[in-house]
Design a protein around this motif. Structure first.
Motif, PDB file in Angstrom:
ATOM      1  N   GLU A 159      -1.026  -3.318   1.344  1.00 12.14           N
ATOM      2  CA  GLU A 159      -0.926  -1.993   1.969  1.00 12.14           C
ATOM      3  C   GLU A 159      -2.072  -1.091   1.523  1.00 12.14           C
ATOM      4  OE1 GLU A 159       3.144  -3.775   1.900  1.00 12.14           O
ATOM      5  OE2 GLU A 159       1.487  -3.552   0.485  1.00 12.14           O
ATOM      6  N   GLY A 160      -2.473  -1.218   0.267  1.00 13.29           N
ATOM      7  CA  GLY A 160      -3.575  -0.403  -0.226  1.00 13.29           C
ATOM      8  C   GLY A 160      -4.892  -0.766   0.427  1.00 13.29           C
ATOM      9  N   ASP A 527       5.374  -0.287   6.459  1.00 10.97           N
ATOM     10  CA  ASP A 527       4.740   0.755   7.253  1.00 10.97           C
ATOM     11  C   ASP A 527       4.774   2.108   6.564  1.00 10.97           C
ATOM     12  OD1 ASP A 527       4.328  -1.176   9.094  1.00 10.97           O
ATOM     13  OD2 ASP A 527       5.961  -0.593  10.433  1.00 10.97           O
ATOM     14  N   GLY A 528       5.892   2.401   5.938  1.00  4.39           N
ATOM     15  CA  GLY A 528       6.017   3.689   5.267  1.00  4.39           C
ATOM     16  C   GLY A 528       5.037   3.837   4.118  1.00  4.39           C
ATOM     17  N   MET A 533      -0.007   6.282   1.990  1.00  9.08           N
ATOM     18  CA  MET A 533      -1.354   6.144   1.443  1.00  9.08           C
ATOM     19  C   MET A 533      -2.401   6.757   2.374  1.00  9.08           C
ATOM     20  SD  MET A 533      -1.353   2.271  -0.114  1.00  9.08           S
ATOM     21  CE  MET A 533      -0.359   1.818  -1.538  1.00  9.08           C
ATOM     22  N   LEU A 534      -2.191   6.617   3.661  1.00  9.49           N
ATOM     23  CA  LEU A 534      -3.107   7.214   4.615  1.00  9.49           C
ATOM     24  C   LEU A 534      -3.122   8.730   4.496  1.00  9.49           C
ATOM     25  CD1 LEU A 534      -2.625   5.152   7.911  1.00  9.49           C
ATOM     26  CD2 LEU A 534      -4.701   5.374   6.569  1.00  9.49           C
TER      27      LEU A 534
END
Length: 926
Positions: A159-160, A527-528, A533-534
């Motif tokens: 995810e990162g 997704d969360g 992070m976005l």
């Protein structure tokens, strides 16, 4: 994320399902073995013609739930027997499933090994990165890093990596380079080109020439080619030039290969060779199997398909097929492929031979120099592109002198005078260049590169070079090679502006990692977590100002005029003696020297077969108009009309409408008049009636040519727009017909006066600094200028298209063409007939039927003209509507008005003074 098969990484992607079929263009298929990861880039075009670059990295995972996999698996395409047997074998060995018989014998291997175990079946999974930016190698590294972290179980959260990819701000074009990292021990560099208008090709053009070479030949040919490979070289050049000409002339081009990556590079290379033109038709480097019906579309395209579909594409009759793996192209017999005009074709072939095989020039030397190291593919790529860039500069040299400025504000509107360009280049009959200029790519070229004040690039500099410089290079191979090398260095520097690249480090998967037996499936992303992070990353970078590089605009160099490209050709009709005869004859006519006129008139009429003599006629007549000598007596009128008709009769399309455009205003200036009682010729003209020359020159096909009216209208509009922005007040417009009139760019007279393009460049530069009210005022003034000219030309068309003999109820008549060189002094009858009827076709714009009268046909013809030129010129709909209301009244009034028209022997009609454009403008707006 696609369930089961695809993980998609794209910010704000709403239509991922539609892209699913592009992940596996050959169809989603199970495999008996774990294949190595693959990478390719798919190009998608949205409804706004914006391209999206979908980088796809595919790998295989062990499929545990076979039933779920088979629910989404697609049977292979017809003809792929290996995949078909594999797919049916998997289905047949699922417990509880219905048996499906395969065509032919069952797989022997399946019988020997027994049931296929779930662990022996692998399903493809794709990681896709969709972007509007075209950086395939960067995206390959990013997706490869994500796969490396997964396959080698590195201690970095996926995810990162995805969030860091979205947060990174790509530098703008201009040679900027920036280091970035996704946070997995990587160090990546993104390098932008110096000029984003130039294509970035890496080495795709050089690869295209390699792939389309001669791959198969007989044993005898193989022995002959071992020394220099000349036949293979010629085949390469001919194949690529054939595809190049096919794309420029809007044919369908289809590549097929067993490599998706090669398909994408070939399509990229072919499109890059078109620069400075842009391809505007369907461009699909990789076409999925489910969309093969697109190949039957009627529009041109550049498409690539996998070689597994060779059987499906063999029946295409109107498609040029290039086999990248076999190095051949197939041109169907029904296709007539237009090639480059000579000598450009031979020059291009020779220059490409020097670039691709430099040893050919010294192959016969008794003492050849030491063998030099061949250029690497990236340098060779730029050298080949330099050859094609120079070719376009030669093809389009002088194009700026044929641009017609219609509007400056609020956006420039520019028209290209195609007939003038082809005629003055001597290529009016050339099929290739005619198709290129008629194509959508060139229309976009004029729209993009026509404005005189904009950002310039390498092509603008090259096309502005003097004609002699190209001739010197063609005569000197050393000088030509030097020029090609200089251009290639500039193209290479555009893609690699920084010679010292920063050190990059992108971890790669360990060797053989894709063959591991026990490998966990690619995990579903949170997704969360990615969204959080976005948001954190965006908030962190929001304080950093976004660097914006201002666009560097300048005045576009005009280059040489198109008339300077062709050498002067000697002709008996263009000799000084012939011109002197025409001048003397006109002088005798206006001095009322009848005897001398009768002696010189036959020779003058014969001299008018020459282009220069016809131009001389319009020049001399213009001078006499400026001297207020346009009112003629009956004998003078007869002579002038005969010379006008003779000039129009011998005028061809190769003269760029020059003579007809020059005679158009003259025909409304010259007229003869009648006093109350004419004692000399009492029967020639009714008392109190004036007859204009235009009533006697209607018998020519040029007046039914839409292209003529458009080009002449735009030329006049350019002159009026120029006068609008001149610092000095406009003097009373004189009717001129100098040789400059043939050149739409040269509206200004010789001297220090500025051309229309010069004034437009100044206005475009000043536009941002003007107030809102001033901008609106300029826009309104230009619109009114175009509108007033539209009124004027609508009336001119009516005058020249409506026959003044009211007994004629049809527009077209089949009558013999008048011989204007005969000794008879009779005046031409007034009807659109003769040669016009012979050349009349659908291009003329008439849709006349037997029951429709002349006036209605003229109304339709003029209405189509008004719709086209006014829409292109930005005239308001209200003004266009007013023009449409005016046209029928003008046509029917002229056609059905017996009071103002009277028969006069020998059949010549006469008409009172025509209304001026100002009077018509007031009438329409009243």
């Amino acid at each position: 994320m696609y369930h089961r098969n695809v993980n998609i990484f794209q910010h704000s992607c709403q239509k991922c399902e539609k892209r699913k079929k592009f992940c596996q263009p050959g169809g989603w298929r199970l495999s008996r073995e774990r294949k190595a990861p693959t990478f390719f880039t798919v190009v998608l075009t949205d409804i706004d013609s914006d391209r999206h670059y979908c980088s796809c990295l595919t790998f295989f995972e062990a499929e545990v739930n076979l039933q779920e996999a088979l629910d989404g698996a697609c049977p292979p395409a017809h003809g792929d027997f290996t995949s078909f047997h594999m797919w049916t074998a998997v289905v047949n060995h699922i417990p509880g499933s219905k048996s499906i018989e395969a065509d032919g014998d069952e797989d022997e291997e399946a019988e020997e090994d027994g049931l296929i175990q779930p662990a022996q079946v692998f399903a493809p999974k794709s990681l896709i990165l969709v972007s509007r930016l075209d950086y395939p190698e960067i995206f390959r590294g990013c997706l490869g890093l994500i796969y490396t972290v997964y396959i080698d179980s590195l201690n970095f959260p996926l995810e990162g990596l995805v969030a860091n990819l979205f947060i990174f701000q790509v530098p703008i074009a201009g040679g900027s380079q920036k280091l970035f990292s996704l946070g997995a021990g990587d160090r990546q560099l993104i390098q932008t080109p110096l000029n984003d208008t130039l294509p970035v090709t890496y080495k795709s053009v050089a690869l295209l020439f390699q792939q389309l070479g001669l791959k198969e030949f007989s044993t005898h040919n193989e022995k002959c080619l071992k020394n220099d490979g000349s036949q293979e070289l010629v085949t390469r050049i001919q194949n690529v030039l054939s595809l190049f000409c096919a794309v420029l002339t809007e044919h369908k081009v289809l590549f097929h290969s067993s490599s998706y990556q090669r398909l994408g590079e070939a399509c990229r290379a072919l499109e890059a060779l078109m620069f400075p033109l842009r391809y505007s038709y369907p461009y699909i480097p990789i076409l999925p199997s489910r969309l093969l019906e697109v190949l039957s579309s009627p529009t041109p395209f550049i498409i690539g398909v996998h070689s597994m579909f060779q059987n499906e594409i063999q029946d295409l009759l109107d498609v040029i097929i290039a086999d990248l793996d076999g190095g051949t192209i197939k041109i169907p017999e029904c296709i007539h492929l237009s090639l480059l005009p000579e000598p450009l074709l031979h020059q291009t072939q020779s220059t490409l031979s020097l670039v691709l095989h430099p040893d050919l020039e010294i192959a016969d030397n008794a003492f050849p120099p030491p063998r030099t190291a061949p250029s690497n593919l990236k340098l060779l790529d730029k050298e080949v592109r330099a050859v094609f860039l120079r070719l376009f500069a030669q093809l389009f040299q002088g194009y700026r002198s044929c641009l017609q400025l219609i509007r400056i504000h609020s956006e420039p509107v520019i028209h290209f005078h195609k007939t003038a360009f082809l005629g003055q280049r001597g290529l009016i009959e050339n099929d290739f260049l005619t198709k290129v200029l008629d194509g959508m790519a060139f229309a976009g070229f004029v729209s993009e590169r026509g404005p005189p004040y904009r950002a310039c690039d390498l092509f603008d500099e090259l096309v502005a070079l003097d004609v002699e410089s190209f001739k010197e290079e063609e005569a000197n191979p050393v000088m030509l090679q030097k020029r090609i090398r200089e251009l290639s260095e500039q193209l290479f520097r555009n893609e690699n502006p920084n010679p010292h690249m920063a050190f990059q480090k992108v971890p790669r998967p360990s060797e053989g990692s894709h063959l591991r037996v026990h490998q966990v499936p690619f995990p579903l992303l949170d997704d969360g977590k990615v969204e959080k992070m976005l948001q954190d990353g965006v908030a962190k970078h929001s304080l950093t100002p976004v660097s914006a590089r201002p666009e560097k605009k300048c005045v576009v160099p005009a280059g040489p005029p198109v008339v300077s490209i062709m050498g002067k050709c000697g002709s008996v009709f263009n000799s000084a003696r012939r011109l002197e005869v025409v001048k003397n004859c006109i002088s005798f006519i206006f001095d009322s020297k009848t005897l001398e006129t009768e002696k010189t008139l036959p020779a003058a009429l014969r001299a008018l077969k020459g282009k220069a003599a016809r131009q001389c006629l319009t020049d001399e007549l213009s001078v006499h108009v400026q001297q207020n000598r346009a009112i003629l007596d009956h004998q003078q009128f007869d002579y002038i009309v005969r010379m006008m008709n003779c000039a129009l009769q011998d005028c061809s399309t190769s003269e760029e409408f020059t003579v007809a455009a020059a005679l158009l205003p003259l025909s409304t200036a010259y007229y003869r008049y009648s006093i109350i009682e004419s004692s000399e010729i009492p029967t020639r003209l009714a008392p109190g009636v004036n007859q204009f020359a235009y009533t006697c020159i209607q018998d020519h096909p040029i007046w039914t040519n839409h292209q003529f009216w458009e080009a002449t209208f735009y030329s006049e509009v350019q002159s009026q727009i120029r006068a609008l922005y001149l610092n000095t007040p406009e003097e009373k417009r004189a009717i001129t017909a100098t040789p400059k009139d043939a050149d739409p760019q040269s509206a200004a007279s010789i001297g220090d006066e500025q051309t229309a393009m010069d004034l437009a460049a100044q206005q475009l530069r000043l536009w941002p600094s003007l107030s809102k009210d001033k901008q609106q005022e300029l826009v309104k003034n230009e619109e009114n200028t175009v509108f007033s000219q539209a009124i004027h030309y609508a009336n001119l068309m009516v005058y020249l298209l409506v026959p003044l003999d009211t007994s004629k109820n049809k527009l077209l008549r089949n009558t013999p063409v008048t011989d204007w060189e005969s000794g008879s002094n009779s005046i031409v009858t007034n009807s659109i007939a003769g040669s016009m009827a012979e050349s009349f076709d659908t291009e003329s714009g008439f849709e006349d039927s037997e029951n429709s009268d002349t006036a209605n046909s003229v109304v339709r013809f003029v209405a189509r003209f008004i719709d086209k030129v006014c829409t292109e010129s930005g005239v308001t709909q209200e003004h266009i509507k007013n023009l449409h209301c005016m046209i029928p009244g003008a046509a029917f009034t002229l056609h059905h008005s017996p009071d103002s028209l009277r028969f006069v022997p020998p059949g010549c009609m006469c008409y009172d003074l025509m209304p001026t454009p100002t009077e018509m403008y007031k009438l329409i707006n009243s």
